[in-house]
Design a protein around this motif. Structure first.
Motif, PDB file in Angstrom:
ATOM      1  N   LEU A   2       0.835  -1.202   0.000  1.00 55.05           N
ATOM      2  CA  LEU A   2       0.000   0.000   0.000  1.00 55.05           C
ATOM      3  C   LEU A   2       0.869   1.252   0.000  1.00 55.05           C
ATOM      4  CD1 LEU A   2      -2.703  -0.987   2.636  1.00 55.05           C
ATOM      5  CD2 LEU A   2      -2.918  -0.998   0.146  1.00 55.05           C
ATOM      6  N   PHE A   3       0.430   2.241  -0.769  1.00 57.91           N
ATOM      7  CA  PHE A   3       1.123   3.517  -0.841  1.00 57.91           C
ATOM      8  C   PHE A   3       0.109   4.651  -0.783  1.00 57.91           C
ATOM      9  CE2 PHE A   3       4.006   0.607  -2.902  1.00 57.91           C
ATOM     10  CZ  PHE A   3       5.251   1.012  -2.449  1.00 57.91           C
ATOM     11  N   LYS A   4       0.460   5.697  -0.050  1.00 63.36           N
ATOM     12  CA  LYS A   4      -0.306   6.949  -0.095  1.00 63.36           C
ATOM     13  C   LYS A   4       0.420   7.853  -1.086  1.00 63.36           C
ATOM     14  CE  LYS A   4       0.147  10.405   2.789  1.00 63.36           C
ATOM     15  NZ  LYS A   4       0.121  11.310   3.952  1.00 63.36           N
ATOM     16  N   VAL A   5      -0.328   8.387  -2.045  1.00 60.25           N
ATOM     17  CA  VAL A   5       0.247   9.281  -3.041  1.00 60.25           C
ATOM     18  C   VAL A   5      -0.530  10.588  -3.011  1.00 60.25           C
ATOM     19  CG1 VAL A   5       0.840   9.625  -5.465  1.00 60.25           C
ATOM     20  CG2 VAL A   5       0.906   7.307  -4.482  1.00 60.25           C
ATOM     21  N   GLU A   6       0.181  11.675  -2.758  1.00 63.00           N
ATOM     22  CA  GLU A   6      -0.411  13.009  -2.821  1.00 63.00           C
ATOM     23  C   GLU A   6      -0.015  13.611  -4.154  1.00 63.00           C
ATOM     24  OE1 GLU A   6       0.666  15.334   0.634  1.00 63.00           O
ATOM     25  OE2 GLU A   6       0.428  13.584   1.933  1.00 63.00           O
ATOM     26  N   MET A   7      -1.008  14.055  -4.927  1.00 69.03           N
ATOM     27  CA  MET A   7      -0.763  14.616  -6.250  1.00 69.03           C
ATOM     28  C   MET A   7      -1.296  16.040  -6.310  1.00 69.03           C
ATOM     29  SD  MET A   7      -2.046  11.476  -8.628  1.00 69.03           S
ATOM     30  CE  MET A   7      -1.989   9.809  -7.988  1.00 69.03           C
ATOM     31  N   VAL A   8      -0.454  16.935  -6.778  1.00 70.84           N
ATOM     32  CA  VAL A   8      -0.852  18.319  -7.011  1.00 70.84           C
ATOM     33  C   VAL A   8      -0.638  18.588  -8.493  1.00 70.84           C
ATOM     34  CG1 VAL A   8      -0.414  20.745  -6.473  1.00 70.84           C
ATOM     35  CG2 VAL A   8      -0.169  19.008  -4.685  1.00 70.84           C
ATOM     36  N   LYS A  39      -6.069  -1.556  -8.221  1.00 69.49           N
ATOM     37  CA  LYS A  39      -4.726  -0.977  -8.014  1.00 69.49           C
ATOM     38  C   LYS A  39      -4.810   0.403  -7.352  1.00 69.49           C
ATOM     39  CE  LYS A  39      -2.444  -4.256 -10.156  1.00 69.49           C
ATOM     40  NZ  LYS A  39      -1.506  -5.107  -9.443  1.00 69.49           N
ATOM     41  N   TRP A  40      -5.823   1.176  -7.732  1.00 66.67           N
ATOM     42  CA  TRP A  40      -6.030   2.525  -7.173  1.00 66.67           C
ATOM     43  C   TRP A  40      -7.228   2.382  -6.246  1.00 66.67           C
ATOM     44  CZ3 TRP A  40      -4.937   7.206 -10.740  1.00 66.67           C
ATOM     45  CH2 TRP A  40      -4.974   8.393 -10.012  1.00 66.67           C
ATOM     46  N   ASP A  57      -2.692   0.048  -4.229  1.00 66.69           N
ATOM     47  CA  ASP A  57      -2.392  -1.304  -3.759  1.00 66.69           C
ATOM     48  C   ASP A  57      -1.724  -2.036  -4.925  1.00 66.69           C
ATOM     49  OD1 ASP A  57      -2.264  -3.772  -2.561  1.00 66.69           O
ATOM     50  OD2 ASP A  57      -4.420  -3.969  -2.251  1.00 66.69           O
ATOM     51  N   VAL A  58      -0.400  -2.134  -4.867  1.00 69.35           N
ATOM     52  CA  VAL A  58       0.378  -2.685  -5.978  1.00 69.35           C
ATOM     53  C   VAL A  58       1.340  -3.752  -5.479  1.00 69.35           C
ATOM     54  CG1 VAL A  58       0.190  -0.594  -7.380  1.00 69.35           C
ATOM     55  CG2 VAL A  58       2.050  -0.794  -5.737  1.00 69.35           C
ATOM     56  N   ASN A  61       7.319  -1.463  -5.703  1.00 68.27           N
ATOM     57  CA  ASN A  61       7.649  -0.049  -5.925  1.00 68.27           C
ATOM     58  C   ASN A  61       7.691   0.252  -7.419  1.00 68.27           C
ATOM     59  OD1 ASN A  61       8.039   0.078  -3.169  1.00 68.27           O
ATOM     60  ND2 ASN A  61      10.257   0.066  -3.289  1.00 68.27           N
ATOM     61  N   GLU A  62       8.251  -0.676  -8.165  1.00 67.23           N
ATOM     62  CA  GLU A  62       8.375  -0.480  -9.609  1.00 67.23           C
ATOM     63  C   GLU A  62       7.010  -0.406 -10.284  1.00 67.23           C
ATOM     64  OE1 GLU A  62      10.690  -2.275 -13.498  1.00 67.23           O
ATOM     65  OE2 GLU A  62      10.648  -3.466 -11.660  1.00 67.23           O
ATOM     66  N   GLU A  63       6.072  -1.253  -9.855  1.00 65.74           N
ATOM     67  CA  GLU A  63       4.731  -1.196 -10.439  1.00 65.74           C
ATOM     68  C   GLU A  63       4.095   0.160 -10.176  1.00 65.74           C
ATOM     69  OE1 GLU A  63       0.447  -3.506 -10.664  1.00 65.74           O
ATOM     70  OE2 GLU A  63       1.738  -3.918  -8.948  1.00 65.74           O
ATOM     71  N   LEU A  64       4.195   0.662  -8.944  1.00 64.85           N
ATOM     72  CA  LEU A  64       3.643   1.977  -8.634  1.00 64.85           C
ATOM     73  C   LEU A  64       4.307   3.046  -9.503  1.00 64.85           C
ATOM     74  CD1 LEU A  64       1.810   3.803  -6.919  1.00 64.85           C
ATOM     75  CD2 LEU A  64       3.758   4.072  -5.372  1.00 64.85           C
ATOM     76  N   HIS A  65       5.620   2.986  -9.581  1.00 58.99           N
ATOM     77  CA  HIS A  65       6.370   3.955 -10.385  1.00 58.99           C
ATOM     78  C   HIS A  65       5.846   3.978 -11.824  1.00 58.99           C
ATOM     79  CE1 HIS A  65       9.863   6.256 -11.727  1.00 58.99           C
ATOM     80  NE2 HIS A  65       9.987   5.395 -12.710  1.00 58.99           N
ATOM     81  N   ASN A  66       5.685   2.811 -12.417  1.00 56.14           N
ATOM     82  CA  ASN A  66       5.222   2.733 -13.805  1.00 56.14           C
ATOM     83  C   ASN A  66       3.783   3.216 -13.965  1.00 56.14           C
ATOM     84  OD1 ASN A  66       7.703   1.776 -14.698  1.00 56.14           O
ATOM     85  ND2 ASN A  66       7.127  -0.354 -14.373  1.00 56.14           N
ATOM     86  N   LEU A  67       2.921   2.902 -12.993  1.00 53.99           N
ATOM     87  CA  LEU A  67       1.531   3.383 -13.058  1.00 53.99           C
ATOM     88  C   LEU A  67       1.482   4.907 -12.994  1.00 53.99           C
ATOM     89  CD1 LEU A  67      -0.328   0.857 -10.716  1.00 53.99           C
ATOM     90  CD2 LEU A  67      -0.363   0.926 -13.217  1.00 53.99           C
ATOM     91  N   LEU A  68       2.287   5.495 -12.104  1.00 56.37           N
ATOM     92  CA  LEU A  68       2.280   6.950 -11.942  1.00 56.37           C
ATOM     93  C   LEU A  68       2.851   7.652 -13.169  1.00 56.37           C
ATOM     94  CD1 LEU A  68       3.330   7.279  -8.195  1.00 56.37           C
ATOM     95  CD2 LEU A  68       1.019   7.373  -9.173  1.00 56.37           C
ATOM     96  N   LEU A  69       3.935   7.117 -13.720  1.00 57.16           N
ATOM     97  CA  LEU A  69       4.526   7.724 -14.913  1.00 57.16           C
ATOM     98  C   LEU A  69       3.583   7.675 -16.105  1.00 57.16           C
ATOM     99  CD1 LEU A  69       7.169   7.930 -13.331  1.00 57.16           C
ATOM    100  CD2 LEU A  69       8.338   7.044 -15.326  1.00 57.16           C
TER     101      LEU A  69
END
Length: 96
Positions: A2-8, A39-40, A57-58, A61-69
């Protein structure tokens, strides 16, 4: 994981409105597909800002990185990412 992601989101004032509308449409479709896949897991708008707080929920780390990019608005975003783990007092069994 699990990761918390804050996006502005910071769209330049001189950006072409038609181009940005198309990107926002792509962003909505992409994010909703990730939500449907699990995933989100959660997304909340930050009141008064073009920003959100989300839980992913991924598998890695690499999966999250790729989803965000792959987010269509990624070039216009500032992000803060924090790893989360289950709290021992949680009553939710699906919080892993």
């Amino acid at each position: 994981m699990l990761f918390k992601v804050e996006m502005v989101v910071n769209i330049p004032l001189d950006a072409d409105p038609a181009v940005m509308d198309a990107i926002k449409k792509q962003e909505k479709e992409y994010s909703q597909n990730l939500q449907k896949s699990g995933k989100w897991r959660h997304i909340w708008r930050v009141a008064g800002q073009y920003a959100n707080v989300s839980i992913f929920d991924v598998e890695s780390n690499e999966e999250l990185h790729n989803l965000l990019l792959a987010l269509p608005l990624y070039p216009y975003m500032e992000m803060k990412v924090e790893a989360l783990c289950r709290h021992p007092s949680s009553i939710r069994e699906d919080d892993r």
